[in-house]
Write an enzyme that holds these catalytic residues in place. Structure first.
Site, PDB file in Angstrom:
ATOM      1  N   CYS A  12      33.471  34.961  54.710  1.00 18.99           N
ATOM      2  CA  CYS A  12      34.280  34.566  55.866  1.00 18.99           C
ATOM      3  C   CYS A  12      33.684  34.645  57.275  1.00 18.99           C
ATOM      4  O   CYS A  12      32.632  35.209  57.502  1.00 18.99           O
ATOM      5  CB  CYS A  12      35.560  35.366  55.905  1.00 18.99           C
ATOM      6  SG  CYS A  12      36.220  35.798  54.324  1.00 18.99           S
ATOM      7  N   GLY A  38      32.680  29.791  55.252  1.00 17.83           N
ATOM      8  CA  GLY A  38      33.705  29.829  54.212  1.00 17.83           C
ATOM      9  C   GLY A  38      34.483  28.544  54.179  1.00 17.83           C
ATOM     10  O   GLY A  38      34.921  28.061  55.222  1.00 17.83           O
ATOM     11  N   ASN A 112      36.491  39.781  58.160  1.00 13.78           N
ATOM     12  CA  ASN A 112      35.319  39.188  57.518  1.00 13.78           C
ATOM     13  C   ASN A 112      34.433  40.311  56.996  1.00 13.78           C
ATOM     14  O   ASN A 112      34.032  41.166  57.769  1.00 13.78           O
ATOM     15  CB  ASN A 112      34.582  38.315  58.551  1.00 13.78           C
ATOM     16  CG  ASN A 112      33.095  38.184  58.319  1.00 13.78           C
ATOM     17  OD1 ASN A 112      32.316  38.253  59.246  1.00 13.78           O
ATOM     18  ND2 ASN A 112      32.691  38.005  57.092  1.00 13.78           N
ATOM     19  N   GLY A 113      34.173  40.318  55.704  1.00 18.22           N
ATOM     20  CA  GLY A 113      33.287  41.345  55.174  1.00 18.22           C
ATOM     21  C   GLY A 113      33.887  42.017  53.960  1.00 18.22           C
ATOM     22  O   GLY A 113      34.717  41.426  53.256  1.00 18.22           O
ATOM     23  N   TYR A 251      19.787  33.138  56.122  1.00 19.72           N
ATOM     24  CA  TYR A 251      20.517  32.049  55.482  1.00 19.72           C
ATOM     25  C   TYR A 251      21.896  31.733  56.053  1.00 19.72           C
ATOM     26  O   TYR A 251      22.223  30.578  56.283  1.00 19.72           O
ATOM     27  CB  TYR A 251      20.644  32.379  53.981  1.00 19.72           C
ATOM     28  CG  TYR A 251      21.483  31.410  53.196  1.00 19.72           C
ATOM     29  CD1 TYR A 251      21.040  30.102  52.973  1.00 19.72           C
ATOM     30  CD2 TYR A 251      22.724  31.773  52.681  1.00 19.72           C
ATOM     31  CE1 TYR A 251      21.819  29.199  52.264  1.00 19.72           C
ATOM     32  CE2 TYR A 251      23.493  30.880  51.964  1.00 19.72           C
ATOM     33  CZ  TYR A 251      23.036  29.594  51.766  1.00 19.72           C
ATOM     34  OH  TYR A 251      23.802  28.702  51.063  1.00 19.72           O
TER      35      TYR A 251
END
Ligand code: SF4
Length: 470
Positions: A12, A38, A112-113, A251
């Site tokens: 996310c 996401g 997020n995470g 990435y």
């Protein structure tokens, strides 16, 4: 690793707007810029004079939000979320922001995470009478805030002091927007001044879309509270060193983002330069350099610059292959590589190629790409990976949580080169990554197992793997 099928996925991205008119519309554009983080679901919650509203759904930002929906999301504060699910499934209950309509506090959470001690916290909270609606570990935050005592800020502090993991979190309440970053700084979160208010984002590329200017990163362990009178900085944990996820630079992040002061494109170019220097010393002979599109392009440019070899477009990506083709079986994956990437024959035929890729997870895609190039007439394919070999799983929100799916956990460089049918293969050393990025403040756990947090129940995965290795 190309962005094809066996790609790494991150859990996310978050975006927030505070005290700017039409906050939900701005969040739409912000989330659009974070879509690469996401694609399974997304949502926006806004606050209008104490009324909390939200819309969320499965799919891309452009699929979930349309004009009539945006018109309903009023107010000058909003938070949004794009989701890829690693913890919890992709059911609609897990799509964020999650809302809590308590008597005293109405608030929304976008997270997020991954919370590493989520299992333990869930058991504890259920024993205390909490009822969970979904399987996402983000819901734990809601329950912890609800059970805490004091002002809303104090409740947030108490809640986050109990959590271990890697996260960037936004909380929207009547009191404004709270931005919270994990105390190891594993996930990025920054903010920008915008008109008379603020924008907050997982990545700074979302500020650029709105012509906002990156102001600062939220510090590890910090809570930044954006409210009508300005900004308040507080902490739920003492200052810690940043250990930014190295894969963000390798990435995940967009090349135009700046994370903890480092431009992602420049960091990737530097890795290419570093690889080329080593190959020069080893007298590698080649004709052209190509990158696996898109995330390897910057590193390939760096390699070409340093080596003096021409940078060519040897592979082309079909951008219109939808998510429906991201399928789990081997056969489907193989077909998918062909649908998503093609070799340009006149460019690669008869050439000795240096092929830059950002990372290797399962190895299937890299093997197929080497095959594509050779079928198109490449004489030699030398695979250069702009990261160290991924030999350990990630428990911090990236979906490599088992050793089985990591080919470098099972094969050494030589074995992997033979499996890929490449003419040579090399990865970067961790020290090369550190010198390329000019920072030691990195998480490199998936390369060397040096996890920066306690692992709680995930520790068993490591123990089992190591015991099999002995
Ligand atoms: S283990 Fe790897 S993927 Fe996970 S946070 Fe650390 S560097 Fe990133």
């Amino acid at each position: 690793m190309s962005e094809v099928l066996e790609e790494l996925h991150e859990e996310c991205g978050v975006f927030g707007v505070c005290h700017v008119e039409d906050a939900a519309s701005l969040s739409y554009y912000g989330l659009h810029a974070l879509q690469h983080r996401g694609q399974e679901g997304c949502g926006i919650a806004s606050m209008d004079h104490g009324v909390l509203q939200a819309h969320k759904g499965k799919g891309l930002v452009s699929e979930v939000f349309y004009p009539s929906v945006m018109g309903q999301l009023k107010g000058d504060c909003a938070i949004g979320h794009v989701r890829y699910s690693t913890a919890g499934g992709n059911e609609i209950e897990n799509v964020q922001p999650l809302l809590a309509n308590l008597t005293k506090h109405k608030f929304a959470v976008a997270h997020n995470g991954q919370i590493v001690n989520a299992k333990e916290m869930r058991v504890y909270l259920e024993a205390q009478g909490s009822i969970f609606q979904g399987s996402s570990d983000s819901e734990i935050i809601l329950h912890l805030i609800q059970r805490a005592k004091g002002t809303f800020l104090e409740r947030i502090k108490q809640a986050f002091s109990l959590l271990e993991g890697a996260y960037a979190c936004l909380i929207l309440s009547e009191e404004g927007v709270f931005a919270i970053r994990d105390h190891n700084g594993l996930r990025p979160l920054s903010y920008a001044q915008f008109h008379d208010g603020y924008l907050i984002s997982s990545e700074s590329c979302a500020f650029d879309v709105l012509s906002g200017t990156l102001d600062k990163d939220v510090e590890p362990g910090e809570i930044v509270w954006f409210h009508p009178n300005g900004v308040t900085h507080d902490r739920y944990r003492n200052a810690c060193e940043t250990h930014m996820c190295a894969m963000e630079y390798i990435y995940f992040a967009r090349p135009d983002s700046v994370i903890d002061g480092i431009n992602v494109h420049e960091a990737r170019v530097a890795t290419g330069v570093c690889m080329a220097k080593k190959d020069k010393m080893a007298h590698l002979q080649a004709d052209i350099v190509i990158g696996v599109p898109d995330s390897s392009t910057s590193a390939a440019i760096g390699y070409a610059k340093e080596s003096g070899l021409p940078f060519e477009m040897g592979l082309i990506k079909n951008r219109y292959v939808g998510r429906t083709f991201i399928q789990p079986t081997q056969k489907q994956r193989e077909r998918g590589v062909r649908m998503k990437l093609s070799a340009i024959e006149p460019i690669v035929s008869g050439k000795r190629i240096v092929m830059i890729d950002d990372s290797i997870v399962r190895g299937t895609t890299s093997r197929r790409i080497v095959q594509l190039l050779k079928e198109a007439g490449a004489l030699e394919v030398h695979v250069r990976i702009a990261s160290p070999a991924i030999t350990y799983p990630c428990f911090y929100g990236v979906d490599t949580s088992s050793f089985e799916e990591l080919i470098s956990a099972r094969m050494n460089e030589q074995e992997l080169c033979a499996y890929l049918k490449a003419d040579s293969l090399s990865f970067m050393e961790i020290s090369d990554l550190v010198s390329s990025y000019q920072t030691e403040r990195l998480c490199t756990a998936c390369f060397n197992g040096a996890y920066t947090t306690g692992l709680f129940s995930y520790g068993d995965i490591i123990k089992t793997f190591l015991s099999h290795k002995e």
